[in-house]
Design an enzyme around this catalytic site. Structure first.
Site: not given
Length: 354
Positions: A132-134, A158, A162
């Site tokens: 993810t870009d998060e 989260y 990741k």
């Protein structure tokens, strides 16, 4: 054959369906079937001889080892993850277990399997990790978009888990030579998305006459990627990506949350007008913001276009139009997904924000 983990979830199931629509190469689909895994999504391929479904946990090394030895996949495509930020705030332990421990266990099984292959099979094998870009943190309105070299700065349990899984994948390539690939994508939307996420939640609440919750001032920015475009990008990365490399996958669609909600309302106004007249926009309700809510995500997807020739086919308008229509045409799927557990979660998460 390829092994897909998390292939009954939103992105994983779309990937499996697209893969089998475009190819006759079989898929071994391993999914734990937690709350977001839904075999109804895969009903159209239930009888396909090219789809082998196994209910199981990526943390179960004995199971994964046996599946790899029995089916001898040429690639692992790793979607399995806990993925909802709000759930990670309320219960981070599950995210550590699945995203970090689970990815570690899967990498270990893949390494054992890959090490035992003949030279040609070893050279052809790939481990594709979907992230993810998060993991990159939050951007200000004037910051450049996330690139593949942006430093990691995760801000939620989260995104932190990741990020940890990304680092493990990188380490297994550089330490052991495992031919890994990593993609970091922006916010996905499209058919079969579990209705805790923004777009399906807004659609479901709107037609049910409920309030449409928007966090804070509604000006948090996300880059939106249609799930079909994401699946196409993953097929290209799996086929042509350079082992050890990573690729950002984005839709070039930066939108504020309030813009997204208003656009969904406008599409619903045309597709299913309210019985009493008026606009679905009247149901919008601003609620208390989530803790540590990142202000802006934005993906620079030039590398994957330049090196692998991929770019999104859908604009935000065309993709969202398809998405809204799919949910209107598949209300039975939404009803089945919205179990008692889901309703309890929505009540827990949003009641305190009203």
């Amino acid at each position: 054959m390829i092994l897909v983990t998390g292939g009954a979830g939103f992105i994983g199931a779309n990937f499996v369906l697209d893969w089998l629509r475009l190819s006759d190469e079989p898929v071994l689909n391993l999914d734990k079937l937690t709350y977001a895994g839904n075999l109804r999504t895969l009903a159209s391929i239930e009888q396909s001889r090219h789809h082998v479904f196994v209910r199981g946990d990526i943390c179960d090394a004995a199971l994964v080892d046996s599946l790899l030895l029995e089916h001898k996949p040429r690639a692992v495509v790793h979607f399995a993850a806990e993925s909802h930020v709000d759930r990670s705030i309320h219960g981070p332990a599950d995210f550590v277990q699945t995203n970090v421990v689970g990815t570690f266990a899967l990498l270990e099984s893949a390494r054992r399997y890959w090490s035992g292959l003949d030279d040609a099979s070893r050279a052809a094998f790939r481990f594709l990790h979907i992230s993810t870009d998060e993991v990159f943190g939050s951007l200000s309105p004037i910051d450049p978009q996330f690139s593949e070299t942006t430093p990691y700065a995760p801000n939620s349990p989260y995104s932190a888990t990741k990020a940890g899984s990304d680092h493990l994948v990188r380490a297994y390539h550089h330490t052991y030579g495992l031919p890994t690939l990593t993609t970091n994508c922006s916010n996905n939307y499209g058919p079969y998305q579990f209705p805790e996420k923004l777009i399906p939640l807004i659609i479901a609440n709107a037609i049910a006459g409920k309030s449409l919750p928007v966090y804070g001032d509604g000006h948090n920015v996300r880059d939106w990627l249609y799930v079909g475009d994401h699946c196409a990008a993953l097929r290209v990365v799996l086929s042509d990506g350079v082992p050890g490399d990573k690729y950002n996958v984005g839709g070039w669609n930066e939108k504020t949350n309030i813009e997204v909600v208003q656009t969904v309302c406008d599409l619903l106004d045309k597709a299913r007008p309210k019985a009493g007249g008026g606009s679905y926009r009247q149901q919008i309700a601003f609620v208390k913001d989530r803790p540590g809510h990142d202000r802006r995500y934005a993906i620079d997807a030039r590398k994957i276009e330049r090196e692998l020739g991929w770019k999104p086919a859908e604009t935000f308008e065309t993709g969202l139009g398809k998405t809204v229509q799919w949910y209107l045409d598949n209300e039975a799927w939404v009803t089945e997904v919205a179990s008692g557990e889901y309703r309890k979660w929505v009540e827990t998460n949003y009641a305190a924000r009203a």
